[in-house]
Each structure stands twice: as C-alpha cells, then as structure tokens.
Design an enzyme around this catalytic site. Structure first.
Site, PDB file in Angstrom:
ATOM      1  N   ASP A  14       0.838  -1.200   0.000  1.00 46.68           N
ATOM      2  CA  ASP A  14       0.000   0.000   0.000  1.00 46.68           C
ATOM      3  C   ASP A  14       0.873   1.251   0.000  1.00 46.68           C
ATOM      4  O   ASP A  14       1.998   1.238   0.503  1.00 46.68           O
ATOM      5  CB  ASP A  14      -0.917  -0.029   1.238  1.00 46.68           C
ATOM      6  CG  ASP A  14      -2.130   0.871   1.071  1.00 46.68           C
ATOM      7  OD1 ASP A  14      -2.414   1.300  -0.063  1.00 46.68           O
ATOM      8  OD2 ASP A  14      -2.790   1.158   2.082  1.00 46.68           O
ATOM      9  N   ARG A  18      -0.088   7.586  -2.521  1.00 48.14           N
ATOM     10  CA  ARG A  18       0.471   8.658  -1.700  1.00 48.14           C
ATOM     11  C   ARG A  18       1.890   9.026  -2.159  1.00 48.14           C
ATOM     12  O   ARG A  18       2.260  10.188  -2.204  1.00 48.14           O
ATOM     13  CB  ARG A  18       0.499   8.225  -0.215  1.00 48.14           C
ATOM     14  CG  ARG A  18      -0.812   8.492   0.497  1.00 48.14           C
ATOM     15  CD  ARG A  18      -0.943   7.681   1.754  1.00 48.14           C
ATOM     16  NE  ARG A  18      -1.408   6.321   1.452  1.00 48.14           N
ATOM     17  CZ  ARG A  18      -1.638   5.395   2.368  1.00 48.14           C
ATOM     18  NH1 ARG A  18      -1.437   5.673   3.641  1.00 48.14           N
ATOM     19  NH2 ARG A  18      -2.085   4.209   2.016  1.00 48.14           N
ATOM     20  N   TRP A  19       2.648   8.010  -2.516  1.00 49.49           N
ATOM     21  CA  TRP A  19       4.029   8.235  -3.000  1.00 49.49           C
ATOM     22  C   TRP A  19       4.011   9.110  -4.254  1.00 49.49           C
ATOM     23  O   TRP A  19       4.805  10.043  -4.389  1.00 49.49           O
ATOM     24  CB  TRP A  19       4.670   6.880  -3.291  1.00 49.49           C
ATOM     25  CG  TRP A  19       6.125   6.895  -3.612  1.00 49.49           C
ATOM     26  CD1 TRP A  19       7.152   6.831  -2.719  1.00 49.49           C
ATOM     27  CD2 TRP A  19       6.716   6.937  -4.926  1.00 49.49           C
ATOM     28  NE1 TRP A  19       8.361   6.822  -3.394  1.00 49.49           N
ATOM     29  CE2 TRP A  19       8.122   6.890  -4.751  1.00 49.49           C
ATOM     30  CE3 TRP A  19       6.211   6.997  -6.219  1.00 49.49           C
ATOM     31  CZ2 TRP A  19       9.017   6.902  -5.817  1.00 49.49           C
ATOM     32  CZ3 TRP A  19       7.102   7.012  -7.282  1.00 49.49           C
ATOM     33  CH2 TRP A  19       8.487   6.967  -7.085  1.00 49.49           C
ATOM     34  N   HIS A  31       2.407   3.286  -9.106  1.00 47.94           N
ATOM     35  CA  HIS A  31       2.275   1.847  -9.360  1.00 47.94           C
ATOM     36  C   HIS A  31       3.503   1.319 -10.110  1.00 47.94           C
ATOM     37  O   HIS A  31       3.963   0.209  -9.844  1.00 47.94           O
ATOM     38  CB  HIS A  31       0.994   1.554 -10.140  1.00 47.94           C
ATOM     39  CG  HIS A  31      -0.262   1.927  -9.393  1.00 47.94           C
ATOM     40  ND1 HIS A  31      -0.422   1.653  -8.057  1.00 47.94           N
ATOM     41  CD2 HIS A  31      -1.410   2.545  -9.785  1.00 47.94           C
ATOM     42  CE1 HIS A  31      -1.612   2.095  -7.655  1.00 47.94           C
ATOM     43  NE2 HIS A  31      -2.230   2.644  -8.687  1.00 47.94           N
ATOM     44  N   GLU A  61     -12.127  -5.143  -4.766  1.00 49.36           N
ATOM     45  CA  GLU A  61     -12.743  -3.824  -4.527  1.00 49.36           C
ATOM     46  C   GLU A  61     -12.052  -2.720  -5.329  1.00 49.36           C
ATOM     47  O   GLU A  61     -12.590  -1.625  -5.463  1.00 49.36           O
ATOM     48  CB  GLU A  61     -12.672  -3.469  -3.036  1.00 49.36           C
ATOM     49  CG  GLU A  61     -13.604  -4.282  -2.140  1.00 49.36           C
ATOM     50  CD  GLU A  61     -13.166  -5.733  -1.955  1.00 49.36           C
ATOM     51  OE1 GLU A  61     -11.948  -5.978  -1.851  1.00 49.36           O
ATOM     52  OE2 GLU A  61     -14.038  -6.621  -1.929  1.00 49.36           O
ATOM     53  N   ASN A  62     -10.859  -3.004  -5.839  1.00 52.62           N
ATOM     54  CA  ASN A  62     -10.108  -1.948  -6.537  1.00 52.62           C
ATOM     55  C   ASN A  62     -10.717  -1.544  -7.883  1.00 52.62           C
ATOM     56  O   ASN A  62     -10.343  -0.511  -8.451  1.00 52.62           O
ATOM     57  CB  ASN A  62      -8.638  -2.340  -6.735  1.00 52.62           C
ATOM     58  CG  ASN A  62      -7.801  -2.275  -5.476  1.00 52.62           C
ATOM     59  OD1 ASN A  62      -6.862  -3.037  -5.289  1.00 52.62           O
ATOM     60  ND2 ASN A  62      -8.126  -1.345  -4.577  1.00 52.62           N
ATOM     61  N   GLU A 197       1.338 -13.623  11.853  1.00 59.33           N
ATOM     62  CA  GLU A 197       1.800 -12.458  12.594  1.00 59.33           C
ATOM     63  C   GLU A 197       1.591 -11.241  11.695  1.00 59.33           C
ATOM     64  O   GLU A 197       1.829 -11.306  10.489  1.00 59.33           O
ATOM     65  CB  GLU A 197       3.296 -12.591  12.934  1.00 59.33           C
ATOM     66  CG  GLU A 197       3.595 -13.684  13.935  1.00 59.33           C
ATOM     67  CD  GLU A 197       2.960 -13.423  15.295  1.00 59.33           C
ATOM     68  OE1 GLU A 197       2.937 -12.267  15.740  1.00 59.33           O
ATOM     69  OE2 GLU A 197       2.491 -14.403  15.913  1.00 59.33           O
TER      70      GLU A 197
HETATM   71  C1  IPE Z   1      -5.370  -3.069  -0.469  1.00 59.54           C
HETATM   72  O1  IPE Z   1      -5.070  -1.720  -0.556  1.00 59.54           O
HETATM   73  C2  IPE Z   1      -5.350  -3.676  -1.844  1.00 59.54           C
HETATM   74  C3  IPE Z   1      -4.034  -3.826  -2.437  1.00 59.54           C
HETATM   75  C4  IPE Z   1      -2.893  -3.529  -1.875  1.00 59.54           C
HETATM   76  C5  IPE Z   1      -4.040  -4.392  -3.764  1.00 59.54           C
HETATM   77  P1  IPE Z   1      -6.201  -0.615  -0.721  1.00 59.54           P
HETATM   78  O2  IPE Z   1      -5.492   0.692  -0.808  1.00 59.54           O
HETATM   79  O3  IPE Z   1      -7.104  -0.960  -1.839  1.00 59.54           O
HETATM   80  O4  IPE Z   1      -7.008  -0.769   0.634  1.00 59.54           O
HETATM   81  P2  IPE Z   1      -7.941   0.283   1.390  1.00 59.54           P
HETATM   82  O5  IPE Z   1      -8.954   0.764   0.383  1.00 59.54           O
HETATM   83  O6  IPE Z   1      -7.074   1.400   1.861  1.00 59.54           O
HETATM   84  O7  IPE Z   1      -8.534  -0.487   2.533  1.00 59.54           O
HETATM   85  C1  IPE Z   2      -1.567   0.113  -3.433  1.00 59.26           C
HETATM   86  O1  IPE Z   2      -1.321   1.455  -3.435  1.00 59.26           O
HETATM   87  C2  IPE Z   2      -1.672  -0.455  -4.816  1.00 59.26           C
HETATM   88  C3  IPE Z   2      -3.014  -0.926  -5.201  1.00 59.26           C
HETATM   89  C4  IPE Z   2      -4.056  -0.934  -4.421  1.00 59.26           C
HETATM   90  C5  IPE Z   2      -3.161  -1.408  -6.556  1.00 59.26           C
HETATM   91  P1  IPE Z   2      -2.506   2.513  -3.378  1.00 59.26           P
HETATM   92  O2  IPE Z   2      -2.807   2.960  -4.776  1.00 59.26           O
HETATM   93  O3  IPE Z   2      -3.656   1.972  -2.625  1.00 59.26           O
HETATM   94  O4  IPE Z   2      -1.825   3.679  -2.569  1.00 59.26           O
HETATM   95  P2  IPE Z   2      -2.567   4.741  -1.661  1.00 59.26           P
HETATM   96  O5  IPE Z   2      -3.257   3.995  -0.580  1.00 59.26           O
HETATM   97  O6  IPE Z   2      -3.515   5.503  -2.534  1.00 59.26           O
HETATM   98  O7  IPE Z   2      -1.457   5.593  -1.151  1.00 59.26           O
HETATM   99 MG    MG Z   3      -4.214   2.165  -0.640  1.00 53.36          MG
END
Ligand code: IPE
Ligand code: IPE
Ligand code: MG
Length: 238
Positions: A14, A18-19, A31, A61-62, A197
């Site tokens: 995750d 934000r990065w 990504h 959910e993505n 863990e």
């Molecule tokens: C979890 O991260 C899914 C993946 C890392 C692929 P998300 O960024 O989708 O999770 P939420 O929405 O913050 O819970």
């Molecule tokens: C995780 O990074 C990658 C996927 C869920 C595909 P995010 O895209 O969720 O990163 P944040 O949470 O927006 O920073």
């Molecule tokens: Mg995320």
C-alpha cells in the site's frame, strides 16, 4: 529450516498513490515504482531464505477506482508479466496468480496461464500474485466448489475448505506485512491469515526494500506464536 525465518510472507503493498501524490504525479507513476519494489523484495526474500511471497496486487474492490487508474494498472500487470517471466524462470521462481481470473481480459488470462505453466516446475521460490483477489470471494468460490463436488454437509470441515482455496498447496502465511501505515486487512488472505503475525510498516510501498524486509524479519523473530495454546514455559506447576 530456521523457524525464525517465515516460510511464507504476505504483503499488502500500500502507498503507491500517496508516493505519487507527494511528487504531484498520477497514481500510475506510483504503481510503476511499486513494480520495482516487488523486484527488490523478491530478491531479498531469496537472499534471506523466505520461500514464498504472496503480494496483493489488485483487490476485488479496486475496480471502484477511477477508470484511468484501473486501465493503467491492468496495462502494467500485463506488461510486467510479459517482461519479467523469463528472468523469474531463469531464477527458478514459480509464479502463481490467485484471484478471479474469469473477470480479467482474455489477453491477461492468456499471459497468466502461460506464466504459470512455464514456471510450474520451478523449485527455488514462489511468487503468488493476488490479482482481482478478495478473501471473501475466495471463500465464496470454495463454497461453490464444495457444492459442485457434491460434498455432504457432514463432510465439510476445515480441510475440505482449505483444499478448495486458490492455492491449496501453499502453506499459510507466517507473516503479513502492510506498508504505508494503515492498520487493516482489506480482504487479504482472510482464511489463510488466521494465525499470521501482523506487521505494519510506515514505509510507502515504492520505497520498501531489503532493509525494510530485514527489519520486519527481525521483528518477526521476536514474536511468540501461540496458536491459541499455552506455551510450556508459561504453565505454572502447582
Ligand atoms: C489493499 O489496498 C489492496 C491492495 C494492496 C491491492 P487498498 O489501498 O485498496 O485498501 P484500502 O482501500 O485502503 O482499505
Ligand atoms: C496500493 O497502493 C496499490 C493498489 C491498491 C493497486 P494505493 O494505490 O492503494 O496507494 P494509496 O493507498 O492511494 O497511497
Ligand atoms: Mg491504498
């Protein structure tokens, strides 16, 4: 084998968004950097003796993300699969992909099937890519298989369900790491993670590397895994 080293690690990668945002760039930039982190961490797993790595690449959910981001992610998965399979194969890594593949494009399914077939006999390590993966969806799919297999209710037990999960031969994860500071499971390995863990790292996934993994393994080595039992040294003799 050293039980202080986890055999199987799951990572909720995750923080890509934000990065990218910190650099005023679109999520897809993050990504891409995230893929480079996967390569580093896979190498570090090999060096540190971790046999299997499950990475959460895209959740069920993505799909709710902006269309452009979903499209960029799918393109990136396809491209990465194409580009990296040769090297993984050379290194003896077996590639598994877990998730609802029937909801992916035919082109992507083809790549995935090719990568899995090509690396099926590799023994040096396992990379399990959780793509269009949801822990609940996996349990639903296992329930459907039980019914399809005609298993009578009295024969439904944990083993019957485990055998119908996406990767029945993979041991349960010993350690689940979530990067970017969020303390939640977000539908990752719900069944298999029952006694994993948990470790949250503040590092954003694109910045995660060997040092972060070493820190995680050092922390893991201090954990006492109880599995619900009372360790012998805690039993008071009266
Ligand atoms: C979890 O991260 C899914 C993946 C890392 C692929 P998300 O960024 O989708 O999770 P939420 O929405 O913050 O819970
Ligand atoms: C995780 O990074 C990658 C996927 C869920 C595909 P995010 O895209 O969720 O990163 P944040 O949470 O927006 O920073
Ligand atoms: Mg995320």
């Amino acid at each position: 084998m050293d039980s202080q080293v986890p055999r199987h690690i799951g990572i909720i990668m995750d923080g890509n968004g934000r990065w990218a945002r910190r650099q005023s760039r679109p999520a897809s930039f993050g990504h891409r950097a995230g893929v480079r982190a996967i390569k580093r961490v896979l190498q570090a797993c090999e060096d540190l003796g971790v046999h299997a790595l499950s990475i959460y690449a895209f959740s069920t959910e993505n799909w709710a993300r902006p269309r452009a981001e979903v499209r960029a992610l799918m393109r990136l998965f396809h491209e990465t699969m194409q580009r990296e399979v040769d090297e993984m194969h050379r290194r003896g890594v077996r590639i598994l992909v877990s998730g609802r593949r029937d909801e992916l494009s035919p082109k992507m399914r083809h790549r995935i099937e090719e990568a899995m077939a090509r690396t099926a006999n590799n023994k040096n390590g396992i990379l399990n890519v959780c793509l269009n993966y949801g822990g609940r969806a996996e349990i639903v799919d296992a329930a459907r298989r039980l019914i399809r297999d005609g298993v009578p209710p009295e024969r439904v037990d944990e083993a019957a369900i485990s055998q119908r999960m996406y990767q029945p031969d993979l041991p349960d994860p010993d350690l689940i790491i979530r990067t970017a500071g969020e303390h939640r499971v977000s539908n990752f390995l719900l069944w298999q993670g029952a006694y994993a863990e948990m470790l949250v790292s503040e590092t954003l996934w694109p910045d995660f590397g060997e040092d972060d993994l070493r820190t995680a393994l050092t922390e893991y080595a201090t954990r006492v895994r109880r599995f619900g039992a009372r360790p012998a040294h805690e039993v008071m003799v009266s």
